[in-house]
Design a protein around this motif. Sequence first.
Motif, PDB file in Angstrom:
ATOM      1  N   VAL A  59      12.073 -41.050 -14.191  1.00 24.50           N
ATOM      2  CA  VAL A  59      12.614 -41.838 -15.298  1.00 24.50           C
ATOM      3  C   VAL A  59      11.746 -41.570 -16.513  1.00 24.50           C
ATOM      4  N   TYR A  60      12.395 -41.447 -17.674  1.00 25.80           N
ATOM      5  CA  TYR A  60      11.676 -41.168 -18.904  1.00 25.80           C
ATOM      6  C   TYR A  60      12.021 -42.192 -19.973  1.00 25.80           C
ATOM      7  N   ALA A  61      11.058 -42.443 -20.844  1.00 23.13           N
ATOM      8  CA  ALA A  61      11.374 -43.178 -22.063  1.00 23.13           C
ATOM      9  C   ALA A  61      12.286 -42.300 -22.906  1.00 23.13           C
ATOM     10  N   ASP A  62      13.199 -42.917 -23.613  1.00 27.27           N
ATOM     11  CA  ASP A  62      14.210 -42.146 -24.351  1.00 27.27           C
ATOM     12  C   ASP A  62      13.581 -41.141 -25.315  1.00 27.27           C
ATOM     13  N   SER A  63      12.512 -41.517 -25.963  1.00 27.67           N
ATOM     14  CA  SER A  63      11.924 -40.649 -26.982  1.00 27.67           C
ATOM     15  C   SER A  63      11.222 -39.434 -26.380  1.00 27.67           C
ATOM     16  N   MET A  64      10.997 -39.431 -25.068  1.00 32.44           N
ATOM     17  CA  MET A  64      10.311 -38.327 -24.415  1.00 32.44           C
ATOM     18  C   MET A  64      11.274 -37.374 -23.714  1.00 32.44           C
ATOM     19  N   LYS A  65      12.510 -37.789 -23.541  1.00 35.06           N
ATOM     20  CA  LYS A  65      13.452 -36.944 -22.816  1.00 35.06           C
ATOM     21  C   LYS A  65      13.611 -35.602 -23.500  1.00 35.06           C
ATOM     22  N   GLY A  66      13.558 -34.552 -22.689  1.00 31.52           N
ATOM     23  CA  GLY A  66      13.727 -33.208 -23.210  1.00 31.52           C
ATOM     24  C   GLY A  66      12.437 -32.552 -23.663  1.00 31.52           C
ATOM     25  N   ARG A  67      11.396 -33.340 -23.914  1.00 33.73           N
ATOM     26  CA  ARG A  67      10.114 -32.768 -24.335  1.00 33.73           C
ATOM     27  C   ARG A  67       9.050 -32.904 -23.259  1.00 33.73           C
ATOM     28  N   PHE A  68       9.102 -33.994 -22.505  1.00 33.71           N
ATOM     29  CA  PHE A  68       8.091 -34.263 -21.475  1.00 33.71           C
ATOM     30  C   PHE A  68       8.718 -34.125 -20.098  1.00 33.71           C
ATOM     31  N   THR A  69       7.943 -33.634 -19.156  1.00 32.53           N
ATOM     32  CA  THR A  69       8.396 -33.514 -17.776  1.00 32.53           C
ATOM     33  C   THR A  69       7.311 -34.018 -16.839  1.00 32.53           C
ATOM     34  N   ILE A  70       7.675 -34.946 -15.983  1.00 30.58           N
ATOM     35  CA  ILE A  70       6.742 -35.454 -14.975  1.00 30.58           C
ATOM     36  C   ILE A  70       7.066 -34.776 -13.649  1.00 30.58           C
ATOM     37  N   SER A  71       6.030 -34.401 -12.929  1.00 33.20           N
ATOM     38  CA  SER A  71       6.222 -33.742 -11.643  1.00 33.20           C
ATOM     39  C   SER A  71       5.063 -34.094 -10.721  1.00 33.20           C
ATOM     40  N   ARG A  72       5.185 -33.668  -9.482  1.00 30.23           N
ATOM     41  CA  ARG A  72       4.125 -34.016  -8.513  1.00 30.23           C
ATOM     42  C   ARG A  72       3.811 -32.822  -7.636  1.00 30.23           C
ATOM     43  N   ASP A  73       2.604 -32.830  -7.097  1.00 31.31           N
ATOM     44  CA  ASP A  73       2.177 -31.834  -6.124  1.00 31.31           C
ATOM     45  C   ASP A  73       1.704 -32.604  -4.910  1.00 31.31           C
ATOM     46  N   ASN A  74       2.502 -32.598  -3.861  1.00 26.85           N
ATOM     47  CA  ASN A  74       2.177 -33.388  -2.680  1.00 26.85           C
ATOM     48  C   ASN A  74       0.854 -32.981  -2.061  1.00 26.85           C
ATOM     49  N   ALA A  75       0.620 -31.699  -2.001  1.00 31.37           N
ATOM     50  CA  ALA A  75      -0.583 -31.212  -1.320  1.00 31.37           C
ATOM     51  C   ALA A  75      -1.856 -31.644  -2.040  1.00 31.37           C
ATOM     52  N   LYS A  76      -1.753 -31.845  -3.342  1.00 26.91           N
ATOM     53  CA  LYS A  76      -2.933 -32.194  -4.135  1.00 26.91           C
ATOM     54  C   LYS A  76      -2.974 -33.665  -4.515  1.00 26.91           C
ATOM     55  N   ASN A  77      -1.987 -34.431  -4.082  1.00 24.21           N
ATOM     56  CA  ASN A  77      -1.919 -35.852  -4.477  1.00 24.21           C
ATOM     57  C   ASN A  77      -2.032 -35.997  -5.987  1.00 24.21           C
ATOM     58  N   THR A  78      -1.373 -35.125  -6.694  1.00 26.27           N
ATOM     59  CA  THR A  78      -1.521 -35.060  -8.144  1.00 26.27           C
ATOM     60  C   THR A  78      -0.159 -35.125  -8.823  1.00 26.27           C
ATOM     61  N   VAL A  79      -0.122 -35.890  -9.890  1.00 26.81           N
ATOM     62  CA  VAL A  79       1.068 -35.984 -10.733  1.00 26.81           C
ATOM     63  C   VAL A  79       0.741 -35.354 -12.079  1.00 26.81           C
ATOM     64  N   TYR A  80       1.701 -34.656 -12.631  1.00 26.31           N
ATOM     65  CA  TYR A  80       1.505 -33.958 -13.898  1.00 26.31           C
ATOM     66  C   TYR A  80       2.443 -34.512 -14.963  1.00 26.31           C
ATOM     67  N   LEU A  81       2.019 -34.360 -16.206  1.00 25.84           N
ATOM     68  CA  LEU A  81       2.897 -34.627 -17.338  1.00 25.84           C
ATOM     69  C   LEU A  81       2.826 -33.415 -18.253  1.00 25.84           C
ATOM     70  N   GLN A  82       3.878 -32.630 -18.234  1.00 22.66           N
ATOM     71  CA  GLN A  82       3.982 -31.483 -19.129  1.00 22.66           C
ATOM     72  C   GLN A  82       4.574 -31.958 -20.441  1.00 22.66           C
ATOM     73  N   MET A  83       3.849 -31.747 -21.511  1.00 21.29           N
ATOM     74  CA  MET A  83       4.283 -32.211 -22.830  1.00 21.29           C
ATOM     75  C   MET A  83       4.474 -31.011 -23.738  1.00 21.29           C
ATOM     76  N   ASN A  84       5.699 -30.827 -24.203  1.00 21.27           N
ATOM     77  CA  ASN A  84       6.035 -29.709 -25.086  1.00 21.27           C
ATOM     78  C   ASN A  84       6.480 -30.228 -26.446  1.00 21.27           C
ATOM     79  N   SER A  85       6.486 -29.334 -27.416  1.00 22.80           N
ATOM     80  CA  SER A  85       6.928 -29.678 -28.775  1.00 22.80           C
ATOM     81  C   SER A  85       6.244 -30.951 -29.260  1.00 22.80           C
ATOM     82  N   LEU A  86       4.938 -30.978 -29.107  1.00 27.60           N
ATOM     83  CA  LEU A  86       4.193 -32.190 -29.448  1.00 27.60           C
ATOM     84  C   LEU A  86       4.242 -32.467 -30.951  1.00 27.60           C
ATOM     85  N   LYS A  87       4.240 -33.751 -31.256  1.00 28.39           N
ATOM     86  CA  LYS A  87       4.303 -34.223 -32.632  1.00 28.39           C
ATOM     87  C   LYS A  87       3.070 -35.071 -32.928  1.00 28.39           C
ATOM     88  N   PRO A  88       2.695 -35.204 -34.183  1.00 29.72           N
ATOM     89  CA  PRO A  88       1.537 -36.062 -34.497  1.00 29.72           C
ATOM     90  C   PRO A  88       1.698 -37.483 -33.950  1.00 29.72           C
TER      91      PRO A  88
END
Length: 117
Positions: A59-88
Amino acid sequence: QVQLVESGGGLVQAGGSLRLSCAASERTFRTNVMAWFRQAPGKERAFVARINWSEASTVYADSMKGRFTISRDNAKNTVYLQMNSLKPEDTAVYYCAAGPGIIYQYWGQGTQVTVSS
């Protein structure tokens, strides 16, 4: 006690990208839902995105849709947030959170993201 450790913040120019990581000390029912929040100077903490570990639903906040992607790596117990087209206006301290559901009982220490214009 669940521990969450964020990393990956930094300074980036507008239009650039960053990937934040959140390593959880365990992957149990206590961390079934993991999320990212952010808090800009002078503003309240705001929801960014969440992922259900068992279902991988997101689930994403509306303002982040299309620019941010959340994902997970089960083996590493790690969650990522890929942020593209960043703005000030994306400049904030980004926090990782976890809980059995969407009431988050565990929080990381935060990582600073600064986007220059």
